[in-house]
Structure formats: structure tokens, C-alpha cells
Design a protein around this motif. Sequence first.
Motif, PDB file in Angstrom:
ATOM      1  N   TYR A  35     -65.657 -22.197  26.164  1.00 45.36           N
ATOM      2  CA  TYR A  35     -65.582 -22.185  24.705  1.00 45.36           C
ATOM      3  C   TYR A  35     -66.023 -23.509  24.065  1.00 45.36           C
ATOM      4  N   SER A  65     -67.725 -23.159  20.609  1.00 48.30           N
ATOM      5  CA  SER A  65     -66.765 -22.920  19.529  1.00 48.30           C
ATOM      6  C   SER A  65     -66.088 -24.222  19.119  1.00 48.30           C
ATOM      7  N   TYR A  66     -65.759 -25.045  20.104  1.00 53.65           N
ATOM      8  CA  TYR A  66     -65.137 -26.339  19.808  1.00 53.65           C
ATOM      9  C   TYR A  66     -66.098 -27.212  19.003  1.00 53.65           C
ATOM     10  N   ASP A  85     -68.525 -26.272  17.079  1.00 52.92           N
ATOM     11  CA  ASP A  85     -68.682 -25.733  15.721  1.00 52.92           C
ATOM     12  C   ASP A  85     -67.489 -26.096  14.844  1.00 52.92           C
ATOM     13  N   SER A  86     -66.308 -26.153  15.449  1.00 52.13           N
ATOM     14  CA  SER A  86     -65.088 -26.409  14.680  1.00 52.13           C
ATOM     15  C   SER A  86     -64.854 -27.887  14.421  1.00 52.13           C
ATOM     16  N   TYR A  87     -65.125 -28.727  15.425  1.00 55.14           N
ATOM     17  CA  TYR A  87     -64.774 -30.144  15.330  1.00 55.14           C
ATOM     18  C   TYR A  87     -65.976 -31.071  15.125  1.00 55.14           C
ATOM     19  N   TYR A 143     -57.665 -32.268  20.115  1.00 57.23           N
ATOM     20  CA  TYR A 143     -57.289 -31.266  19.137  1.00 57.23           C
ATOM     21  C   TYR A 143     -56.362 -31.880  18.107  1.00 57.23           C
TER      22      TYR A 143
END
Length: 250
Positions: free
Chosen positions: A177, A180-181, A183-185, A248
Motif C-alpha cells: 500500500y 496509497s501512503y 498519495d495521502s502523506y 503516521y
Amino acid sequence: MSGIFTHIGDIAENIPVITSDTKCEAVYRLFRSNPNLEGVAIVGAEGMPSLLMRARFFQQIGTQYGYNLYMGRPVELVMNNGPLVVDYMEQITDVSIQAMNRSEEELYDLVLVTSKGALSGAISIRRLLLAVADVRAEMASFMNPLTGLPGNRIIDDRLCQSYLLERFSVLYLDLDYFKSYNDSYGFKMGDALIQATADLLRQYFTVPEAFLGHIGGDDFIVILNHHEFRKDCEEVIAGFEELKREFYNS
């Protein structure tokens, strides 16, 4: 590596060779007729070459009585009996370290190169340092710029070498993933996570038992010269589970 010299002998240049009983007067004429000549090699009966640098020679004969004292006498009186002598096949980077570790007085002396016991040539410090810079630039092109780990060209070579081993293991590691990480962070955090992962892998997979490479992105490869990989893999996974908490937001 291809396309660049790595052995010290590859960059050696010809150097005049004289015998230890050559008169200083003859050396004086040799230097005067060759203004760019930095030094000459001297080969005596014992075989190991000695060295006479231009600057040191003129310093010796430039003293108050130096000219009259040395001109008619053999060069062995003023030569350096212990110059840096290296084998043709030594690595350029290794020789540069030896050269820079010399005394202040000999720091800029030529480095003599032998092949199978015979004098092959000499290298100036300027030429040596330029070659080191070339080697480092070439090495950098083989490494992943984010982690400093070997990239695909070196990985391919190591895989081919592994086929010759009696036994080996290849581990392919990637982060689940990760897109996805990212894209988010954001890419900055994503790069930091990859660098931290590389540092973690370095703790468990080090030479000579293991080769660690960075294919790109979040993909890594480990080549082992054995089959005992389970324990290290379990510890890496456990280490990553602990590591990822720092990346995170709480």
C-alpha cells in the motif's frame, strides 16, 4: 564497471628510467631538457624501483655547495629509496588513500606502478585525483540517488554472478500500500519512509553474506549466499512494523 578505468595501471604513464649509478649531471641535463618532467625512476640491482622528483633534486643541488657536491656523483645519493610502489591491478581509489596518507614531504610525489615485478609506469597526483573523481562519478550513476544503494545495473551483475554459486537465495521486498501512503502523506514523507526502510535493511543484510540493492520506488532486493533467511526476514518485518509508526499522524 564499464566505460571507465578502475585499475591503477590503466592510468599509468611512461616515466624515464635510469640506473642508480647514473651521475647527477646526467639527471640535471635530463630535467633541463624536459621542463614538464616531474620525476625519474631509478632501478638498481635489487629490482625495487626508487624515485627522484624534479623539485627535490633541484632543492638538493641548489644549496650553497650542492652543485659541486653532487654533479659528479651517482644519483643514488639523492634518490628516494622508499617511494609509493603499487601493483598494476590495485584499485584507483585504494591507491589514492595510500598516496594521501604519505608524509607531507612526499605527498605530491609520483606513484610508481609495477606489473609482475617490473616497473610499468608512474602516475602524478593530479592524474590520480582526476581519475578518482571519474570513478566516484561513475559509481554514483550506478547507485540509487535516494538511498545510496546499488541500482539496477549492479543488481543485474550480481544476479548473474549468483548463478555461479553452489547455493543462493533472492529476496524481493516491497512495501504494501505504498502508493496509497504516498498519495495521502505526500512524496516527501514517502521518500523518508523509503530511506528509513533502506536503513533498516542495512542492519540485517550486509556484505559479504548478503547483497542489498534498491530496484526503485519501494522495491528492494537481497541476494544471499545461503538459504538461512527466515529469521532475518521475520526480524525485518517486526522492525518495520515498529518503524512505520513514526510515519503516521496520531
